[in-house]
Design a protein around this motif. Structure first.
Motif, short mmCIF file in Angstrom:
data_model
loop_
_atom_site.label_atom_id
_atom_site.label_comp_id
_atom_site.label_asym_id
_atom_site.label_seq_id
_atom_site.Cartn_x
_atom_site.Cartn_y
_atom_site.Cartn_z
N ARG A 41 38.00 46.62 49.12
CA ARG A 41 38.03 47.87 49.88
C ARG A 41 38.08 49.08 48.95
O ARG A 41 37.46 50.11 49.23
N ASN A 42 38.83 48.97 47.86
CA ASN A 42 38.89 50.08 46.91
C ASN A 42 37.53 50.36 46.29
O ASN A 42 37.15 51.52 46.09
N ARG A 43 36.81 49.28 45.96
CA ARG A 43 35.46 49.49 45.39
C ARG A 43 34.57 50.20 46.41
O ARG A 43 33.81 51.11 46.06
N GLU A 44 34.65 49.74 47.67
CA GLU A 44 33.84 50.39 48.70
C GLU A 44 34.25 51.86 48.88
O GLU A 44 33.40 52.74 49.04
N GLU A 45 35.58 52.13 48.83
CA GLU A 45 36.05 53.51 48.99
C GLU A 45 35.59 54.38 47.83
O GLU A 45 35.20 55.54 48.02
N VAL A 46 35.64 53.81 46.60
CA VAL A 46 35.17 54.58 45.43
C VAL A 46 33.69 54.90 45.57
O VAL A 46 33.24 56.03 45.29
N VAL B 112 41.93 44.06 48.99
CA VAL B 112 42.24 45.45 48.64
C VAL B 112 41.31 45.95 47.55
O VAL B 112 40.81 47.09 47.59
N ARG B 113 41.06 45.09 46.54
CA ARG B 113 40.14 45.50 45.47
C ARG B 113 38.74 45.76 46.02
O ARG B 113 38.08 46.73 45.64
#
Length: 444
Positions: A165-170, A162-163
């Protein structure tokens, strides 16, 4: 767990361990069916008629209570059980229970047979059951700890995913934000250009409005001048017409006098010569001669097929012709896949240009003999729409319309109903097949 049962005489200090109690009830349930009725307590006689499995399931508590309270019944029951497990019973009575036997089984048999030391055997079974429960609880605890450890590891892996994916989304959102800012700058630039163009267009529109107003003023002045000129020309034309009528009246008077003279002369000459009345015409003799040589076939519309749209088009060209249309007969032939409402609308809509082009009188008759309500229709100009009365079919309305026409007027009936065709032919109308009208409408 040795405190679970204590030796106080020959009775248990507490309740039987649950596994031992269940095995005692099972042994008793199996033995009840083999015991004589006179050895059964009154409370268990009905239970003895059940199947062994149902005895233990439905009356387990009742059986256990009777065993504990009725020593005589327990002795009878012990004899039945001893017969079934003779080897274990002999070992217990000899004071040497089998080492490989199930402790619960040994304790249950000892409870029923009551050999010396049976209380110790029951207590030992209770201790073994408690130890087994502790082992089971320990095993379940170890399994639960292992399961929780695996869940924790899976949660940690999922958290890392999740972290990531969150970095990629940011990162994606930052790039998208930069792109949107760039697009916003372009939009603002285009907006400023559009505002400049709009201002120029407004100025051009204002100038064009002034030019149009000037042109309208000039056109109104020219219109007034032309209106005055038209009035002058109309006055001159009226004067010329009056002059022409005066001259034409004198010429008409002279022509009428000459015609009256010729008519009087012809009548006097006929009386003087005493000419007889003549019937027939020379062509009648030629017609009779040709008729003897064989039948004739007209080259006009009489020789065309009844479903030929050209025939219907020629008939509609006759002066003051009246076309009567069997509505549903035409629509169900041309558009059977549509509902009746859509069939009516399509037929009436297609008839409008045909009526306007031919100038014929058209009456469309729809069958409504079994309905009290009459649907609303959009009747085209020049088309008469009739619904047959309740209990009257459309065929009879068509016959009535044909009979109402005077002899000599051309009447065309569009239908494929042979009964109607025969009747209208007798009445002097011309039948045409429904397919001719549908093809003509499709060609229009």
């Amino acid at each position: 767990m040795t405190a679970a049962v204590e030796d106080s005489g020959d009775r248990l200090a507490g309740p039987l361990p649950e596994p031992v109690r269940q095995r005692v009830v099972a042994l008793a349930a199996e033995a009840l069916g083999r015991m004589p009725q006179e050895n059964l307590p009154a409370t268990l006689k009905r239970v003895a008629t059940f199947a062994p499995g149902r005895r233990a399931k439905l009356a387990g508590s009742q059986i256990a209570g009777v065993i504990e309270s009725d020593a005589t019944f327990r002795e009878h029951l012990a004899r039945q059980v001893r017969t079934a497990v003779a080897a274990v019973a002999d070992a217990l009575e000899a004071g040497a229970p089998p080492a490989a036997a199930d402790p619960v089984e040994v304790a249950a048999i000892a409870y029923l047979l009551r050999p010396d030391g049976w209380l110790d055997l029951v207590a030992a079974s209770a201790d073994a059951a408690a130890a087994e429960r502790e082992v089971e609880v320990s095993r379940q605890s170890a399994g639960q700890v292992d399961r929780l450890r695996r869940q924790l590891e899976a949660a940690a892996d999922e958290l890392r995913d999740v972290r990531a994916r969150n970095r990629e989304e940011v990162a994606r959102l930052k790039a998208e934000n930069a792109e949107l800012r760039h697009k916003l700058g372009d939009v603002r630039t285009r907006l400023r250009s559009a505002e400049v163009a709009s201002t120029a267009a407004e100025e051009a529109a204002t100038e064009a409005g002034r030019n149009v107003q000037a042109a309208v003023t000039a056109a109104e002045a020219e219109t007034r001048r032309l209106r005055v000129r038209i009035e002058e020309l109309e006055s001159d034309l009226a004067a010329v017409r009056r002059t022409e009528r005066t001259g034409r009246g004198a010429e008409t008077l002279r022509a009428r006098l000459l015609l009256d003279t010729l008519l009087d002369t012809a009548q006097g000459l006929r009386r003087e010569l005493a000419l007889p009345a003549v019937e027939g015409a020379p062509a009648d003799q030629v017609e009779a001669h040709v008729a003897e040589q064989g039948s004739r076939t007209s080259t006009g519309h009489g020789s065309m097929a009844v479903d030929d749209p050209a025939l219907l088009e020629q008939l509609l060209a006759l002066p003051r012709v009246h076309m009567v249309v069997d509505g549903y007969n035409v629509t169900k032939t041309a558009w059977p896949e549509l509902s009746l409402e859509k069939q009516r609308d399509r037929l009436l809509g297609a008839l409008a240009p045909l009526v306007a082009r031919s100038g014929a009188e058209v009456t469309v008759v729809f069958d409504a003999a079994d309905k009290k309500e009459r649907p609303l229709v959009n009747r085209p100009r020049g088309v008469r729409v009739l619904f047959s009365p309740v209990g009257v079919i459309a065929d009879d309305v068509i016959r009535e319309l044909v009979a109402a026409e005077p002899q000599g007027r051309p009447v065309v009936v569009v239908t494929t109903d042979q009964a109607v065709v025969r009747d209208v032919v007798k009445a002097g109308a011309r039948p045409v097949a429904s397919a001719a009208l549908s093809r003509l409408l499709a060609r229009s």
